[in-house]
Design a protein around this motif. Structure first.
Motif, PDB file in Angstrom:
ATOM      1  N   CYS A  16      -2.429  -2.594  -6.951  1.00 40.24           N
ATOM      2  CA  CYS A  16      -2.904  -3.106  -5.660  1.00 40.24           C
ATOM      3  C   CYS A  16      -3.484  -1.955  -4.845  1.00 40.24           C
ATOM      4  O   CYS A  16      -2.844  -0.915  -4.685  1.00 40.24           O
ATOM      5  CB  CYS A  16      -1.746  -3.764  -4.910  1.00 40.24           C
TER       6      CYS A  16
ATOM      7  N   CYS B 281      -1.130  -1.536  -1.412  1.00 36.52           N
ATOM      8  CA  CYS B 281       0.248  -1.029  -1.412  1.00 36.52           C
ATOM      9  C   CYS B 281       0.628  -0.307  -2.703  1.00 36.52           C
ATOM     10  O   CYS B 281       1.765   0.113  -2.856  1.00 36.52           O
ATOM     11  CB  CYS B 281       1.225  -2.170  -1.134  1.00 36.52           C
TER      12      CYS B 281
ATOM     13  N   CYS C 178      -1.226  -9.968  -4.733  1.00 32.66           N
ATOM     14  CA  CYS C 178      -0.235  -8.905  -4.962  1.00 32.66           C
ATOM     15  C   CYS C 178       1.171  -9.456  -4.742  1.00 32.66           C
ATOM     16  O   CYS C 178       1.444 -10.098  -3.726  1.00 32.66           O
ATOM     17  CB  CYS C 178      -0.492  -7.721  -4.041  1.00 32.66           C
TER      18      CYS C 178
ATOM     19  N   CYS D 278       2.638  -7.307  -1.375  1.00 33.48           N
ATOM     20  CA  CYS D 278       2.086  -7.410  -0.016  1.00 33.48           C
ATOM     21  C   CYS D 278       1.193  -8.632   0.173  1.00 33.48           C
ATOM     22  O   CYS D 278       0.636  -8.824   1.250  1.00 33.48           O
ATOM     23  CB  CYS D 278       1.323  -6.126   0.335  1.00 33.48           C
TER      24      CYS D 278
HETATM   25 ZN    ZN Z   1      -0.052  -4.968  -2.592  1.00 25.66          ZN
END
Ligand code: ZN
Length: 246
Positions: free
Chosen positions: A67, A70, A169, A172
């Motif tokens: 991702c 994050c 994701c 997040c």
């Molecule tokens: Zn993420």
């Protein structure tokens, strides 16, 4: 050659080199299906690679994408069935691109076209692809916007060319688009399959003295059964080092 490649074909034809995965898989497909493979559009090539993966009994393709927000690594399964189900473009499929007041015709780029631009920067490569694929007598100079529209039109005609998976994701909840390197996955599976076959030949040939051809011609299940029997028995000739120092 039509149909699934046999064990002997794979051992004989899979190039054991350090060349890039895409070069090795293309070389195998050319050996199996002929030089027409190089005239395929990229999406058709992706589908052919994934079908080969299925024919050799390939496992599910599990990929990982990081991702961007994050840095969590998200695992996902490559949707092989969905990619193979995308209809192939017609062999004479063309794009009619409005450039100024003219309509300019382009065919889809093929593997040969893509091989010719390898190593170029993206803008240089796209401009070169446009010049190579133009069907009109004179290929016009294209502005960046024209090239962007041409690339979009190519993707619409040959949707399996971009193997992308949309994810959310797990950490997040951001949207993540994962690009799938099909050739890398298929090359890994071929390495694993051919290593396994060579191991089976080694075990069976040591125990029974049969030829490589004879062993590879066995149905896969019987070949595995022999290997199991030999390994259960701990055939001393298969483990010459066992005698050392005893
Ligand atoms: Zn993420």
């Amino acid at each position: 050659m039509n149909g699934s490649p046999g064990a002997a074909d794979l051992v004989r034809l899979w190039p054991p080199s350090r060349a890039p995965a895409s070069t090795r898989v293309t070389a195998l497909l050319v050996a199996l299906h002929g030089d027409g493979v190089r005239r395929s559009p990229l999406g058709v090539h992706h589908q052919r690679m994934l079908r080969l993966h299925g024919q050799i009994g390939g496992r599910a393709l599990d990929a990982v994408v990081t991702c961007a927000r994050c840095s969590t690594e998200n695992e996902f399964a490559v949707p092989i069935g969905a990619i193979c189900a995308v209809p192939e473009p017609a062999t004479d499929a063309e794009v009619a691109l409005a450039v100024g007041v003219a309509l300019v015709r382009y065919r889809l780029p093929t593997l040969s076209d893509l091989a010719a631009i390898s190593g170029m920067s993206v803008p240089e490569g796209l401009a070169s692809l446009a010049a190579r694929t133009c069907l009109d007598d004179e290929a016009p100079e294209l502005a960046d916007g024209d090239i962007g529209r041409l690339a979009e039109a190519w993707e619409e005609l040959d949707p399996a060319a971009a193997v992308q998976v949309d994810l959310v994701c797990a950490e997040c909840r951001a949207d993540v688009v994962a690009d799938v390197a099909v050739a890398e996955f298929v090359a890994d599976e071929l390495d694993r399959t051919v290593d396994g076959l060579v191991h089976q030949v080694d075990v069976v040939a040591r125990a029974y003295g049969w030829s490589e051809d004879a062993i590879l011609a066995l149905p896969a299940q019987r070949r595995r059964r022999y290997v199991e029997l030999i390994e259960q028995r701990g055939d001393p000739s298969a483990f010459p080092l066992a005698a050392v120092g005893s």
